[in-house]
Design an enzyme around this catalytic site. Structure first.
Site, PDB file in Angstrom:
ATOM      1  N   ASP A 163      21.288  46.157  41.399  1.00  0.00           N
ATOM      2  CA  ASP A 163      20.182  46.266  41.071  1.00  0.00           C
ATOM      3  C   ASP A 163      19.757  47.790  41.373  1.00  0.00           C
ATOM      4  OD1 ASP A 163      17.705  45.982  40.398  1.00  0.00           O
ATOM      5  OD2 ASP A 163      17.074  44.706  41.844  1.00  0.00           O
TER       6      ASP A 163
ATOM      7  N   ASP B 196      18.564  47.601  34.173  1.00  0.00           N
ATOM      8  CA  ASP B 196      18.939  48.237  35.615  1.00  0.00           C
ATOM      9  C   ASP B 196      19.571  47.054  36.517  1.00  0.00           C
ATOM     10  OD1 ASP B 196      16.538  46.718  35.756  1.00  0.00           O
ATOM     11  OD2 ASP B 196      15.603  47.896  37.269  1.00  0.00           O
ATOM     12  N   GLU B 197      19.831  46.130  35.995  1.00  0.00           N
ATOM     13  CA  GLU B 197      20.310  44.901  36.719  1.00  0.00           C
ATOM     14  C   GLU B 197      21.389  43.976  35.976  1.00  0.00           C
ATOM     15  OE1 GLU B 197      18.126  41.003  38.943  1.00  0.00           O
ATOM     16  OE2 GLU B 197      17.092  42.341  37.684  1.00  0.00           O
TER      17      GLU B 197
END
Length: 472
Positions: A11, A105-106
């Site tokens: 993350d 983003d993860e």
């Protein structure tokens, strides 16, 4: 379920805001808030400096401004974020063929499937190397969680924030989960959390102690059984490699039930606009509009409307969502609303009509009056919009970014990712020497990161009982 902590969850830390701080030296170490700046805008991401004031994602922007009036407020640059995301996802795919992105983003990674980890020591070394590679390639930081399952890896990465690594050792899962708030578990939002709190269940341990029968009685068969399994640290979900997106949707859960029908309509229109923005960002269109309504009693209704052809027109999606809302009784109150589009395509219905007409030779030249009107429109200068945070270039002063605009003026700070904080100058919004520009890369040269997966000496003794947390 596997017994080695080889499921990795990455993350990125305050991704949008951190990317803006890295691009803008004058904002480093300061409160930065990224999101819609209009009257109904919401926070997309807040930097850690802004979170000190209580600002968080999904908060109305008006509330954020009251909490942090001196923060820098920027309009998102999704194309820029997507480029960085592609760099990060490329590093993950070097570790394993099984990479499951959840957002820009993860992502989850199955390290065992890539042969890059097989025990605690190799998993920890791989996670540490990944964090270093991400910093070298993008200039940004990410937090890593490692565990035997996806649920636990995600909880571990949350504990690692910011810029850390947490590995949950096999056999310690129940003890680690027990004292955590029930909201830690996936699928437990504000409404479910409040419902459980009213019956005295506030921690994961209390969920496990309540038993499956009681949870089914409180939450229903599917939700209750799933929650009980998670409280026992059971999660059999595999990491699934990236698949083509089947739908685009957005939803909001409200802290207080909405009873005002007018407010419900406004929220649905706002969600429809957000959904179309995501649709366009993905370069897609869709044929079926879906409305989701969770009412005061936790009952969830979905309604759908299939159009004649795929579209990315916000007015079409808004109108369809509004029609669907008229079929739903919201008298008792609404705690969640969502709008989605399915049946995705890479074209719109308008494209199909144009293609069919062109193929049949049916496209006629515009009438004389229409041609004159079109020419007049082309001669009329377009008023340029200068969005806060977006990149510009001036013929004399070089690259910079918009600090703000209004009343016919635009203020620009001239700096680059690898410069010192720059000077500020103000221009007319129609200054011919000022032009929009493409974002500059955060890292000027990409280091030579080995394309070979990281392979560590095979020590199968369990890593020597190292600690659960590693931070720089």
């Amino acid at each position: 379920m596997r017994n080695t902590p080889t499921i990795l969850h990455l993350d990125m830390d305050a991704f949008y805001a951190s990317a803006e701080q890295a691009a803008k030296p004058s904002l480093r170490g300061k409160a930065v808030i990224v999101g819609g700046l209009g009257p109904r805008g919401v926070v997309a991401t807040a930097s850690y400096e802004a979170r000190v004031f209580g600002v968080h994602s999904a908060m109305p922007m008006a509330q954020a401004r009251r909490l942090a009036p001196n923060a820098a407020y920027l309009v998102p640059r999704f194309g820029f974020y997507r480029e960085i995301s592609e760099q990060v996802m490329g590093l993950l795919r070097e570790l394993s063929p099984l990479v499951e992105p959840l957002s820009l983003d993860e992502a989850f990674v199955d390290l065992e499937a890539g042969g890059t980890a097989w025990d605690e020591e190799s998993a920890r070394l791989t996670g540490t190397k990944l964090r270093g590679d991400i910093r070298a390639v993008t200039g940004l930081t990410g937090s890593v969680g490692l565990a035997v399952s996806k649920m636990l890896a995600k909880i571990a990465s949350e504990q690692a924030k910011p810029d850390g690594l947490v590995l949950i050792e096999p056999g310690t899962e129940r003890a680690m989960l027990g004292p955590l708030p029930v909201r830690t578990l996936p699928g437990v939002g504000p409404a479910t959390g409040d419902h459980l709190r009213r019956v005295g269940i506030t921690t994961v341990e209390e969920v496990a102690e309540a038993g499956e029968d009681e949870l089914v009685r409180l939450l229903g068969k599917a939700h209750g059984s799933a929650l009980y399994a998670m409280a026992l640290a059971l999660d059999e979900r595999p990491v699934v490699a990236e698949r083509d997106t089947k739908s685009v949707s957005v939803e909001d859960t409200y802290d207080v039930d909405i009873h005002d029908r007018v407010r419900v309509r406004v929220e649905v229109q706002r969600l429809a606009d957000r959904c179309v923005r995501r649709l366009r960002d993905a370069g897609r269109s869709g044929r079926t509009v879906v409305l989701k309504v969770r009412r005061y009693d936790f009952s969830t209704l979905t309604r759908s409307d299939t159009l004649r052809g795929p579209t990315d027109d916000p007015s079409v999606v808004r109108e369809a969502a509004a029609r669907l809302l008229e079929t739903v009784d919201t008298t008792g109150g609404v705690r969640l609303l969502g709008v989605g589009v399915t049946g995705l395509a890479d074209f719109t219905q308008e494209d199909l009509f144009a293609q069919a007409q062109a193929a049949a030779g049916e496209l006629e030249p515009p009438a004389e009056e229409e041609a004159e009107e079109s020419a007049e429109k082309q001669e009329t200068p377009t008023v340029r919009r200068w969005s806060a945070g977006h990149d510009v270039r001036h013929a004399e002063f070089g690259p910079g970014w918009v600090q703000g605009s209004g009343l016919g003026r635009v203020t620009v700070r001239f700096e680059t990712p690898d410069s010192e904080p720059g000077r500020v100058r103000t221009f007319r919004t129609d200054d011919p020497e000022l032009e929009p520009a493409e974002p500059l890369p955060l890292v000027r040269r990409r280091p030579q990161v080995s394309s070979e997966p990281a392979r560590w000496p095979q020590s199968r003794s369990g890593g020597g009982g190292g600690g659960a947390t590693s931070r720089p």
